[in-house]
Enzyme design. Structure first.
Site, PDB file in Angstrom:
ATOM      1  N   ASP A  14      -7.903   0.003   8.292  1.00 15.72           N
ATOM      2  CA  ASP A  14      -8.158   1.414   8.200  1.00 15.72           C
ATOM      3  C   ASP A  14      -8.787   1.530   7.031  1.00 15.72           C
ATOM      4  O   ASP A  14      -9.355   0.317   6.264  1.00 15.72           O
ATOM      5  CB  ASP A  14      -6.588   1.670   7.709  1.00 15.72           C
ATOM      6  N   ASP A  64      -9.706   3.327   3.032  1.00 12.69           N
ATOM      7  CA  ASP A  64      -9.159   3.879   2.052  1.00 12.69           C
ATOM      8  C   ASP A  64     -10.263   4.349   1.043  1.00 12.69           C
ATOM      9  O   ASP A  64     -11.298   3.636   0.901  1.00 12.69           O
ATOM     10  CB  ASP A  64      -8.384   2.812   1.360  1.00 12.69           C
ATOM     11  N   ASP A 100      -4.593  -5.779  -6.997  1.00 12.27           N
ATOM     12  CA  ASP A 100      -3.923  -7.052  -7.049  1.00 12.27           C
ATOM     13  C   ASP A 100      -4.994  -8.448  -7.298  1.00 12.27           C
ATOM     14  O   ASP A 100      -5.126  -9.106  -8.003  1.00 12.27           O
ATOM     15  CB  ASP A 100      -2.879  -7.321  -6.044  1.00 12.27           C
TER      16      ASP A 100
HETATM   17  P1  ATP Z   1      -5.063  -4.297   4.801  1.00  8.02           P
HETATM   18  O1  ATP Z   1      -5.789  -4.994   5.600  1.00  8.02           O
HETATM   19  O2  ATP Z   1      -3.553  -4.968   5.219  1.00  8.02           O
HETATM   20  O3  ATP Z   1      -4.866  -2.667   4.907  1.00  8.02           O
HETATM   21  P2  ATP Z   1      -5.156  -3.845   2.269  1.00  8.02           P
HETATM   22  O4  ATP Z   1      -5.889  -4.757   1.078  1.00  8.02           O
HETATM   23  O5  ATP Z   1      -6.236  -2.437   2.244  1.00  8.02           O
HETATM   24  O6  ATP Z   1      -4.846  -4.866   3.372  1.00  8.02           O
HETATM   25  P3  ATP Z   1      -3.390  -2.179   1.495  1.00  8.02           P
HETATM   26  O7  ATP Z   1      -1.730  -2.112   1.434  1.00  8.02           O
HETATM   27  O8  ATP Z   1      -3.804  -1.177   2.553  1.00  8.02           O
HETATM   28  O9  ATP Z   1      -4.035  -3.458   1.477  1.00  8.02           O
HETATM   29  O10 ATP Z   1      -3.705  -1.611  -0.011  1.00  8.02           O
HETATM   30  C1  ATP Z   1      -5.143  -0.840  -0.348  1.00  8.02           C
HETATM   31  C2  ATP Z   1      -5.565  -1.515  -1.573  1.00  8.02           C
HETATM   32  O11 ATP Z   1      -4.686  -0.928  -2.661  1.00  8.02           O
HETATM   33  C3  ATP Z   1      -5.394  -3.027  -1.687  1.00  8.02           C
HETATM   34  O12 ATP Z   1      -6.919  -3.643  -1.209  1.00  8.02           O
HETATM   35  C4  ATP Z   1      -5.484  -2.972  -3.219  1.00  8.02           C
HETATM   36  O13 ATP Z   1      -6.556  -3.121  -4.041  1.00  8.02           O
HETATM   37  C5  ATP Z   1      -4.484  -2.248  -3.567  1.00  8.02           C
HETATM   38  N1  ATP Z   1      -2.933  -2.442  -3.870  1.00  8.02           N
HETATM   39  C6  ATP Z   1      -2.278  -2.249  -2.558  1.00  8.02           C
HETATM   40  N2  ATP Z   1      -1.052  -2.917  -2.777  1.00  8.02           N
HETATM   41  C7  ATP Z   1      -0.818  -3.339  -4.269  1.00  8.02           C
HETATM   42  C8  ATP Z   1      -0.177  -3.970  -5.110  1.00  8.02           C
HETATM   43  N3  ATP Z   1       1.189  -4.002  -4.956  1.00  8.02           N
HETATM   44  N4  ATP Z   1      -0.727  -4.236  -6.090  1.00  8.02           N
HETATM   45  C9  ATP Z   1      -1.879  -3.894  -6.776  1.00  8.02           C
HETATM   46  N5  ATP Z   1      -2.976  -3.569  -5.822  1.00  8.02           N
HETATM   47  C10 ATP Z   1      -2.420  -3.150  -4.737  1.00  8.02           C
HETATM   48 MG    MG Z   2      -5.713  -0.913   3.876  1.00  9.51          MG
END
Ligand code: ATP
Ligand code: MG
Length: 436
Positions: A61, A63, A139
């Site tokens: 997705d 963001d 993170d």
């Molecule tokens: P995915 O491919 O699973 O969507 P993602 O990196 O986009 O991986 P998400 O959970 O969608 O993960 O979160 C989006 C963004 O928000 C992450 O890339 C990170 O920058 C931030 N983020 C999410 N969860 C946390 C957390 N627990 N602590 C710090 N930053 C976070």
């Molecule tokens: Mg994501």
């Protein structure tokens, strides 16, 4: 004071020097980005979307991060809803696609809007901030890259580009502090390592051994969400191996962990692995996967063992399985809040197993009409692959279904219903399996 690395100069990578192309970004995400940009706001793609595009993967997705406040975002988009109490986010809807738009935020320990508990865990953080502060509260460095729609550059405050090249997961700032703020980051480290086939940087890896126990304090509903992301990522087997390697299984599946540390049956170990291989293949082939199947597989050694104990106390096969299933789930949901509709299906999958040995009379047709037949059949055949059930019986059932195509279960096989995105749904909305 801002947590994480000391303030650093941004490394700005201009369009010709990186691989992100607008062709690979969804139309919906582009519309949101352009509209914000046109209205004079800063608008960037951020997080997993940018990371995956740079790695040549298809993002799950997209963001968006912006300096527009949630109210300003809402004023721009008709198809927009504000969600979240802890921090407000805008969801912009385009048919089934939802673009999450977040205002740049800062992690400030001296702000009244950031609350930490006595262990340093973040309870609330809701302070708007600069893009740099927004980057440093994230993170991993590879999750803190921004793709700026204004000039198509990639903005890197944390050294994420270098870590993408080195294929390594590095926490921004001190691992101890960052895991204490949010222990779920330890699970995220393993999830991304499994999904991206990245190394976890030694400092971040080491600290998991020291601080894993903090997962014991995370609410079971959040652990459920995170476990699903790990096991439905298409890399469930690797995630499971990493959970074992990093000794985190004890906080998530305590009885499975105890079982694995005792003298586990080799075939049961093979069975779990085969079930996860099967799930990973289904995800790759874009077939539906269900939490019920994952929990049924991971808890099967325990249920099987307990059912045998109960049978030796002269309980019948099926009552023993039912009773064992209830017991094992009651114990499991203390750690992971599995919604009741999935735990019920998992129990059905178990309870139906003995019925696959009965191929006489009307029994097979009756079994086939059960709404969870397909999931139970898959489960039975995975057992046969590792020698827990006779291979010939799995073949018999395969042929029997081909011969009786009209006996499809009344409803869609519930054990394998399509994955629904849970995004944006307030946690705990579903009825959870609860402890008696
Ligand atoms: P995915 O491919 O699973 O969507 P993602 O990196 O986009 O991986 P998400 O959970 O969608 O993960 O979160 C989006 C963004 O928000 C992450 O890339 C990170 O920058 C931030 N983020 C999410 N969860 C946390 C957390 N627990 N602590 C710090 N930053 C976070
Ligand atoms: Mg994501």
């Amino acid at each position: 004071m801002t947590q994480g690395s000391p303030s650093a100069e941004a490394n700005i990578i201009p369009r010709p020097e990186h691989s992100i192309s607008r062709r690979d970004i969804s139309d919906a995400a582009l519309k949101v980005l352009y509209k914000l940009d046109k209205a004079g706001y800063r608008a960037c793609l951020v997080g997993g979307g940018v990371r995956d595009l740079l790695l040549g993967l298809k993002p799950k997705d997209f963001d968006v991060a912006t300096d527009a406040t949630p109210d300003e975002v809402r004023a721009l988009f008709r198809n927009c809803r504000l969600i979240g109490r802890r921090f407000r986010l805008a969801h912009v809807h385009f048919g089934r696609e939802v673009i999450e738009v977040a205002t740049f935020r800062a992690l400030t320990t001296d702000s009244p809007k950031t609350e930490l508990d006595e262990n340093g865990r973040i309870l609330r953080d809701n302070t708007f901030g600069s893009i740099e502060e927004d980057a440093l509260r994230r993170d991993f460095t590879v999750n803190a890259l921004y793709y700026d729609i204004h000039d198509f550059s990639v903005i890197d405050y944390a050294g994420g580009m270098e870590d993408i090249r080195r294929r390594q997961l590095r926490l921004i700032g001190d691992p101890e502090v960052r895991y204490k703020e949010d222990p779920v980051r330890m699970m995220r480290a393993l999830r991304f390592a499994a999904k991206l086939d990245f190394e976890i940087d030694p400092a971040a890896a080491e600290a998991i051994h020291d601080w894993g126990h903090l997962l014991a304090d995370i609410p079971p509903a959040r652990l459920y969400d995170e476990i699903l992301k790990m096991f439905h990522s298409g890399h469930a087997l690797r995630a499971y191996e990493l959970l074992r390697e990093y000794h985190l299984l004890q906080y998530l599946f305590p009885s499975l962990d105890r079982y694995l540390r005792s003298d586990p049956s080799e075939v049961m170990l093979d069975f779990i692995e085969q079930a996860l291989v099967n799930t990973d293949r289904r995800v790759r082939e874009d077939k539906p996967v269900s939490p019920a199947f994952i929990f049924a597989a991971l808890l099967w050694p325990l249920v099987h063992q307990r059912a045998i104990q109960l049978q030796s106390k002269e309980m019948g096969t099926i009552p023993a399985l039912q009773s064992a299933g209830r017991e094992i789930f009651a114990d499991q949901v203390r750690r992971i809040a599995v919604p009741r509709r999935f735990s019920e299906i998992a129990k059905n999958i178990w309870n139906l197993q003995p019925r696959f040995t009965n191929t006489r009379g009307k029994q097979p047709l009756r079994l086939m009409a059960h709404p969870n037949f397909r999931a139970a059949y898959d489960f039975f055949c995975i057992q046969s692959m590792v020698g827990l059930t006779p291979h010939k019986l799995c073949e018999w059932w395969t042929l029997f279904q081909e011969d009786n195509p009209q006996i499809a279960p009344a409803r869609k096989p519930a054990g394998q219903r399509p994955r629904r995105r849970r995004r944006g749904k307030p946690r705990g909305e579903e009825r959870r399996e609860s402890n008696p």
